[in-house]
Design an enzyme around this catalytic site. Structure first.
Site, PDB file in Angstrom:
ATOM      1  N   THR A 143      -1.939  -1.377   0.719  1.00 53.64           N
ATOM      2  CA  THR A 143      -2.793  -2.510   1.168  1.00 53.64           C
ATOM      3  C   THR A 143      -1.864  -3.604   1.328  1.00 53.64           C
ATOM      4  O   THR A 143      -2.254  -4.542   0.476  1.00 53.64           O
ATOM      5  CB  THR A 143      -4.038  -2.622   0.231  1.00 53.64           C
ATOM      6  OG1 THR A 143      -3.472  -2.882  -1.107  1.00 53.64           O
ATOM      7  CG2 THR A 143      -4.984  -1.409   0.386  1.00 53.64           C
ATOM      8  N   PRO A 144      -0.737  -3.575   2.098  1.00 50.21           N
ATOM      9  CA  PRO A 144       0.384  -4.609   2.284  1.00 50.21           C
ATOM     10  C   PRO A 144      -0.533  -5.974   2.618  1.00 50.21           C
ATOM     11  O   PRO A 144      -1.124  -5.868   3.363  1.00 50.21           O
ATOM     12  CB  PRO A 144       1.332  -4.052   2.997  1.00 50.21           C
ATOM     13  CG  PRO A 144       0.486  -3.198   4.007  1.00 50.21           C
ATOM     14  CD  PRO A 144      -0.595  -2.757   3.026  1.00 50.21           C
ATOM     15  N   TRP A 180      -5.967   1.353  -7.199  1.00 49.71           N
ATOM     16  CA  TRP A 180      -4.756   1.586  -6.644  1.00 49.71           C
ATOM     17  C   TRP A 180      -4.028   2.830  -6.838  1.00 49.71           C
ATOM     18  O   TRP A 180      -3.364   3.423  -6.048  1.00 49.71           O
ATOM     19  CB  TRP A 180      -3.939   0.238  -6.572  1.00 49.71           C
ATOM     20  CG  TRP A 180      -4.163  -0.924  -5.636  1.00 49.71           C
ATOM     21  CD1 TRP A 180      -5.068  -0.768  -4.768  1.00 49.71           C
ATOM     22  CD2 TRP A 180      -3.449  -2.185  -5.875  1.00 49.71           C
ATOM     23  NE1 TRP A 180      -5.343  -2.031  -3.980  1.00 49.71           N
ATOM     24  CE2 TRP A 180      -4.289  -2.853  -4.606  1.00 49.71           C
ATOM     25  CE3 TRP A 180      -2.606  -2.562  -6.267  1.00 49.71           C
ATOM     26  CZ2 TRP A 180      -3.911  -4.026  -4.226  1.00 49.71           C
ATOM     27  CZ3 TRP A 180      -2.286  -3.927  -5.899  1.00 49.71           C
ATOM     28  CH2 TRP A 180      -2.867  -4.748  -4.902  1.00 49.71           C
ATOM     29  N   ASP A 237       6.322 -23.781 -15.196  1.00 51.36           N
ATOM     30  CA  ASP A 237       7.685 -24.534 -15.117  1.00 51.36           C
ATOM     31  C   ASP A 237       7.852 -25.209 -16.527  1.00 51.36           C
ATOM     32  O   ASP A 237       6.865 -25.261 -17.490  1.00 51.36           O
ATOM     33  CB  ASP A 237       7.799 -25.377 -14.089  1.00 51.36           C
ATOM     34  CG  ASP A 237       7.053 -26.705 -13.929  1.00 51.36           C
ATOM     35  OD1 ASP A 237       6.648 -27.002 -15.119  1.00 51.36           O
ATOM     36  OD2 ASP A 237       6.777 -27.248 -12.970  1.00 51.36           O
TER      37      ASP A 237
END
Length: 135
Positions: free
Chosen positions: A55-56, A44, A15
């Protein structure tokens, strides 16, 4: 033995005050998970394009201990805690200069990218994950 890797905390991850913006941690964590699977012999790119396996994340519980700051090197430790038929329970510990910044309990599931239903871990991938299981 946990999987270990490091990532810099960049300007765009923070930030305006220079403190890590927590959603950025999740984006970085996805890269760490991708690297972990590649290190386990299951990049992946191959899982997705060739084997049609996703692979959620199905659960993610984070605990923040200290702020991270622009310029910190984030040291990740990824522990395999449990392997189910299609699930994988992980624990992450993320530190900078030896100070724990945050930790997470994380569950992912093997799914078919064609049916979007869970599927059992293929034998070769299960064996690679089991070799990393913390006892």
């Amino acid at each position: 033995m946990p999987f270990r890797t490091s990532r810099p905390l960049r300007f765009g991850d923070c930030d305006p005050s220079g403190i890590a913006y927590f959603p950025s941690y999740l984006n970085i964590l996805v890269g760490v998970l991708e690297e972990f699977f590649g290190d386990a012999g299951a990049p992946w790119k191959d899982l997705i394009a060739e084997r049609r396996i996703g692979t959620p994340t199905v659960r993610l519980d984070l605990t923040f201990a200290h702020p991270g700051f622009h310029g910190d090197t984030l040291d990740f430790e990824l522990f395999v805690r449990r392997i189910g038929r299609s699930s994988l329970d992980l624990e992450h510990k993320v530190s900078a200069a030896g100070t724990l910044l945050w930790s997470a309990r994380h569950s992912v599931v093997a799914t078919s990218l064609d049916t979007h239903k869970s599927l059992a871990w293929p034998d070769d991938l299960r064996a690679a994950l089991e070799s990393r299981l913390e006892t």
